[in-house]
Design a protein around this motif. Structure first.
Motif, PDB file in Angstrom:
ATOM      1  N   ARG A 145       0.885  -1.240   0.219  1.00 15.11           N
ATOM      2  CA  ARG A 145      -0.067  -0.452  -0.270  1.00 15.11           C
ATOM      3  C   ARG A 145       1.385   1.353   0.387  1.00 15.11           C
ATOM      4  NH1 ARG A 145      -4.446  -1.648   4.485  1.00 15.11           N
ATOM      5  NH2 ARG A 145      -5.313  -3.192   4.199  1.00 15.11           N
ATOM      6  N   PRO A 146       0.438   2.466  -0.744  1.00 14.59           N
ATOM      7  CA  PRO A 146       1.344   3.623  -0.929  1.00 14.59           C
ATOM      8  C   PRO A 146       1.340   4.062   0.505  1.00 14.59           C
ATOM      9  CG  PRO A 146      -0.655   3.956  -1.626  1.00 14.59           C
ATOM     10  CD  PRO A 146      -1.137   2.287  -1.312  1.00 14.59           C
ATOM     11  N   PRO A 147       2.800   4.426   1.055  1.00 18.92           N
ATOM     12  CA  PRO A 147       2.260   4.980   2.479  1.00 18.92           C
ATOM     13  C   PRO A 147       1.573   6.085   2.789  1.00 18.92           C
ATOM     14  CG  PRO A 147       4.888   5.487   1.210  1.00 18.92           C
ATOM     15  CD  PRO A 147       3.081   4.758   0.070  1.00 18.92           C
ATOM     16  N   ALA A 148       1.286   6.660   3.412  1.00 18.95           N
ATOM     17  CA  ALA A 148       0.711   8.079   3.763  1.00 18.95           C
ATOM     18  C   ALA A 148       1.351   9.534   3.840  1.00 18.95           C
ATOM     19  CB  ALA A 148      -0.521   8.414   5.417  1.00 18.95           C
ATOM     20  N   PRO A 149       0.870  11.389   3.004  1.00 20.83           N
ATOM     21  CA  PRO A 149       1.941  11.399   2.966  1.00 20.83           C
ATOM     22  C   PRO A 149       2.059  12.127   4.927  1.00 20.83           C
ATOM     23  CG  PRO A 149       0.119  12.144   2.762  1.00 20.83           C
ATOM     24  CD  PRO A 149      -0.480  10.916   2.457  1.00 20.83           C
ATOM     25  N   PRO A 150       3.120  13.069   5.219  1.00 12.78           N
ATOM     26  CA  PRO A 150       3.283  13.266   6.613  1.00 12.78           C
ATOM     27  C   PRO A 150       2.026  14.265   7.646  1.00 12.78           C
ATOM     28  CG  PRO A 150       5.008  13.050   5.584  1.00 12.78           C
ATOM     29  CD  PRO A 150       4.468  13.324   4.530  1.00 12.78           C
ATOM     30  N   LEU A 208      -5.748   7.783  -1.694  1.00 14.10           N
ATOM     31  CA  LEU A 208      -4.631   8.479  -1.498  1.00 14.10           C
ATOM     32  C   LEU A 208      -3.492   8.162  -2.945  1.00 14.10           C
ATOM     33  CD1 LEU A 208      -3.332   7.977   2.038  1.00 14.10           C
ATOM     34  CD2 LEU A 208      -3.399   9.753   0.806  1.00 14.10           C
ATOM     35  N   TRP A 209      -4.024   6.809  -3.398  1.00  9.93           N
ATOM     36  CA  TRP A 209      -3.285   6.577  -4.510  1.00  9.93           C
ATOM     37  C   TRP A 209      -3.796   7.593  -5.344  1.00  9.93           C
ATOM     38  CZ3 TRP A 209      -5.722   4.639  -8.679  1.00  9.93           C
ATOM     39  CH2 TRP A 209      -4.518   4.349 -10.509  1.00  9.93           C
ATOM     40  N   GLY A 259      -1.549  10.849  -3.823  1.00  9.14           N
ATOM     41  CA  GLY A 259      -0.214  11.466  -2.236  1.00  9.14           C
ATOM     42  C   GLY A 259      -1.015  12.974  -1.580  1.00  9.14           C
ATOM     43  N   LEU A 260      -1.626  13.960  -2.588  1.00 10.10           N
ATOM     44  CA  LEU A 260      -2.009  15.154  -1.809  1.00 10.10           C
ATOM     45  C   LEU A 260      -3.040  14.637  -0.548  1.00 10.10           C
ATOM     46  CD1 LEU A 260      -0.924  18.156  -2.260  1.00 10.10           C
ATOM     47  CD2 LEU A 260      -3.439  17.843  -4.055  1.00 10.10           C
ATOM     48  N   VAL A 261      -2.575  15.526   0.570  1.00  5.16           N
ATOM     49  CA  VAL A 261      -3.871  15.872   1.114  1.00  5.16           C
ATOM     50  C   VAL A 261      -3.622  17.758   2.068  1.00  5.16           C
ATOM     51  CG1 VAL A 261      -3.077  13.435   2.220  1.00  5.16           C
ATOM     52  CG2 VAL A 261      -1.618  16.180   3.221  1.00  5.16           C
ATOM     53  N   PRO A 262      -5.230  17.751   2.271  1.00  8.49           N
ATOM     54  CA  PRO A 262      -4.935  19.453   2.282  1.00  8.49           C
ATOM     55  C   PRO A 262      -4.024  20.130   3.957  1.00  8.49           C
ATOM     56  CG  PRO A 262      -7.114  18.272   2.725  1.00  8.49           C
ATOM     57  CD  PRO A 262      -5.837  17.531   2.761  1.00  8.49           C
ATOM     58  N   ASP A 263      -3.715  20.872   3.826  1.00  2.00           N
ATOM     59  CA  ASP A 263      -2.726  22.765   4.867  1.00  2.00           C
ATOM     60  C   ASP A 263      -3.414  21.703   5.506  1.00  2.00           C
ATOM     61  OD1 ASP A 263      -0.394  22.771   2.745  1.00  2.00           O
ATOM     62  OD2 ASP A 263      -1.751  23.769   1.285  1.00  2.00           O
ATOM     63  N   LEU A 264      -5.232  22.428   5.837  1.00  2.10           N
ATOM     64  CA  LEU A 264      -5.707  21.965   6.970  1.00  2.10           C
ATOM     65  C   LEU A 264      -7.261  21.455   6.646  1.00  2.10           C
ATOM     66  CD1 LEU A 264      -6.729  23.396   9.402  1.00  2.10           C
ATOM     67  CD2 LEU A 264      -7.655  25.359   8.148  1.00  2.10           C
ATOM     68  N   THR A 265      -7.666  20.508   7.312  1.00  2.62           N
ATOM     69  CA  THR A 265      -8.886  20.005   7.011  1.00  2.62           C
ATOM     70  C   THR A 265      -9.715  20.296   8.032  1.00  2.62           C
ATOM     71  OG1 THR A 265      -8.334  18.318   5.821  1.00  2.62           O
ATOM     72  CG2 THR A 265     -10.797  17.944   6.604  1.00  2.62           C
ATOM     73  N   ILE A 266     -11.101  21.336   8.049  1.00  2.00           N
ATOM     74  CA  ILE A 266     -11.926  21.238   9.047  1.00  2.00           C
ATOM     75  C   ILE A 266     -13.171  20.691   9.239  1.00  2.00           C
ATOM     76  CG2 ILE A 266     -13.573  23.534   9.634  1.00  2.00           C
ATOM     77  CD1 ILE A 266     -11.223  25.454   7.791  1.00  2.00           C
ATOM     78  N   LEU A 267     -12.794  20.297  10.025  1.00  3.01           N
ATOM     79  CA  LEU A 267     -15.012  19.010  10.070  1.00  3.01           C
ATOM     80  C   LEU A 267     -15.596  19.786  11.029  1.00  3.01           C
ATOM     81  CD1 LEU A 267     -15.695  16.432  10.586  1.00  3.01           C
ATOM     82  CD2 LEU A 267     -14.483  16.010  12.544  1.00  3.01           C
ATOM     83  N   ILE A 268     -16.648  20.263  10.628  1.00  2.00           N
ATOM     84  CA  ILE A 268     -17.900  20.635  10.798  1.00  2.00           C
ATOM     85  C   ILE A 268     -18.850  19.828  11.923  1.00  2.00           C
ATOM     86  CG2 ILE A 268     -19.787  22.267  10.912  1.00  2.00           C
ATOM     87  CD1 ILE A 268     -18.071  23.429   8.769  1.00  2.00           C
ATOM     88  N   ASP A 269     -18.869  19.274  13.320  1.00  2.00           N
ATOM     89  CA  ASP A 269     -18.826  18.265  13.804  1.00  2.00           C
ATOM     90  C   ASP A 269     -20.510  18.566  13.769  1.00  2.00           C
ATOM     91  OD1 ASP A 269     -19.484  15.744  14.738  1.00  2.00           O
ATOM     92  OD2 ASP A 269     -19.468  16.389  17.007  1.00  2.00           O
ATOM     93  N   LEU A 270     -21.134  17.508  13.948  1.00  2.00           N
ATOM     94  CA  LEU A 270     -22.921  17.956  13.396  1.00  2.00           C
ATOM     95  C   LEU A 270     -23.543  16.115  13.847  1.00  2.00           C
ATOM     96  CD1 LEU A 270     -25.220  19.847  14.179  1.00  2.00           C
ATOM     97  CD2 LEU A 270     -25.315  19.542  11.553  1.00  2.00           C
ATOM     98  N   PRO A 271     -24.773  16.104  14.852  1.00  2.00           N
ATOM     99  CA  PRO A 271     -25.002  15.067  15.170  1.00  2.00           C
ATOM    100  C   PRO A 271     -25.971  14.472  13.952  1.00  2.00           C
ATOM    101  CG  PRO A 271     -25.104  16.115  16.821  1.00  2.00           C
ATOM    102  CD  PRO A 271     -24.888  17.465  16.131  1.00  2.00           C
ATOM    103  N   SER A 272     -25.685  13.762  14.242  1.00  3.81           N
ATOM    104  CA  SER A 272     -27.020  13.014  12.605  1.00  3.81           C
ATOM    105  C   SER A 272     -28.541  13.352  12.391  1.00  3.81           C
ATOM    106  CB  SER A 272     -26.761  11.313  11.975  1.00  3.81           C
ATOM    107  OG  SER A 272     -26.599  10.849  13.049  1.00  3.81           O
TER     108      SER A 272
END
Length: 221
Positions: A6-11, A135-136, A140-153
Motif C-alpha cells: 500500500r502507498p504510505p500516507a503522507p506526513p 491517496l493513490w 498523495g496530496l493531502v490538505p494543509d488544513l481539514t476543517i471538520l464541522i461536527d454535527l449529530p446526524s
C-alpha cells in the motif's frame, strides 16, 4: 501473484506545493458549503486568489459522476467507492494541483476523508483500504488544513428537511458511523484538523475557521 504494498500516507500537515489547500468535511447538513463560501469570500477580500470547489462535482466530469452516484440508480458499494476515487483523481489533476502550483488557495467542500468515512466506515468497505485508494488516486496530496464541522446526524437530517440524495436517505446507524469516523480521523492528526461544533451560529464557526487559517498562513489578525 505478489501483492503490491500500500502507498504510505503522507506526513500529517505536509504543505501543498505552493498554495494553500483547505478541505471542509462533516456530515450532511453540517453547513460545510456555507462555511467554505464564507472563507473564500474573506480570503478573496484579503487579496488571495481562491478556487472554491467541491467533491464530487468540481469539474465537468465530476458533475456527471455526482449525478450518477447521488441522484441516479443504485450503484454497488464498491463501484460507488471507485467512482468517487475517479472523480477525485481527475479533480486533483485538472483543478486542484494546477491551482496550488500557481500559489492559489483551494477550498474544497469534501475531499478524501469523506470517502474513508462514507464508503469505508459507513458502507463498511474498510476505511484504511478506501483511504489508500484515494491517496493513490491523488498522488498523495493531502490538505494543509481539514476543517471538520461536527454535527449529530439527527440534527443534520432535520436541517435537510425532506430533501435527501441517495446517501443522505440511508437509514439506521450509517450516518453515526460516518460521524464517528470523521472524529476519529481528527483525533489521530490534530495538527491538520480543526473540529468545530456545527450547532454554533455560522458567524461563530467562521470566526474559528479564520483564526485557524491565519495561523496556518502565519499572519496576525
Amino acid at each position: 501473484m505478489t501483492e503490491q504494498p500500500r502507498p504510505p500516507a503522507p506526513p500529517a500537515g505536509e504543505p501543498s506545493v505552493q498554495g494553500l489547500f483547505v478541505a471542509f468535511e462533516g456530515g450532511d447538513g453540517a453547513g460545510k458549503s456555507t462555511q467554505a463560501r464564507l472563507l473564500g469570500e474573506w480570503l478573496t477580500a484579503e487579496g488571495r486568489t481562491v478556487q472554491l470547489t467541491r467533491e464530487p462535482g468540481g469539474t465537468d466530469l465530476g458533475q456527471h459522476i455526482r449525478d450518477l452516484v447521488l441522484h441516479g440508480e443504485d450503484v454497488a458499494p464498491r463501484a460507488e467507492a471507485l467512482l468517487f476515487a475517479a472523480d477525485r483523481a481527475h479533480h486533483v489533476e485538472s483543478l486542484i494541483r494546477p491551482a496550488l502550483q500557481r500559489g492559489e488557495v483551494v477550498i474544497t467542500d469534501r475531499y478524501l476523508d469523506s470517502s474513508a468515512a462514507y464508503q469505508g466506515a459507513g458502507r463498511d468497505l474498510g476505511a484504511d483500504e478506501i483511504r489508500d485508494l484515494s491517496l493513490w488516486a491523488v498522488g498523495g496530496l493531502v490538505p494543509d488544513l481539514t476543517i471538520l464541522i461536527d454535527l449529530p446526524s439527527v440534527v443534520g437530517r432535520q436541517r435537510r428537511g425532506g430533501v435527501h440524495d441517495r446517501l443522505e436517505s440511508i437509514e439506521g446507524d450509517f450516518h453515526e458511523r460516518v460521524r464517528q469516523h470523521f472524529l476519529d480521523l481528527a483525533q489521530r492528526d490534530p495538527g491538520r484538523y480543526l473540529v468545530v461544533d456545527g450547532e454554533l451560529a455560522p458567524e461563530a464557526i467562521q470566526q474559528q475557521v479564520r483564526e485557524r487559517v491565519r495561523a496556518v498562513l502565519g499572519v496576525s489578525a
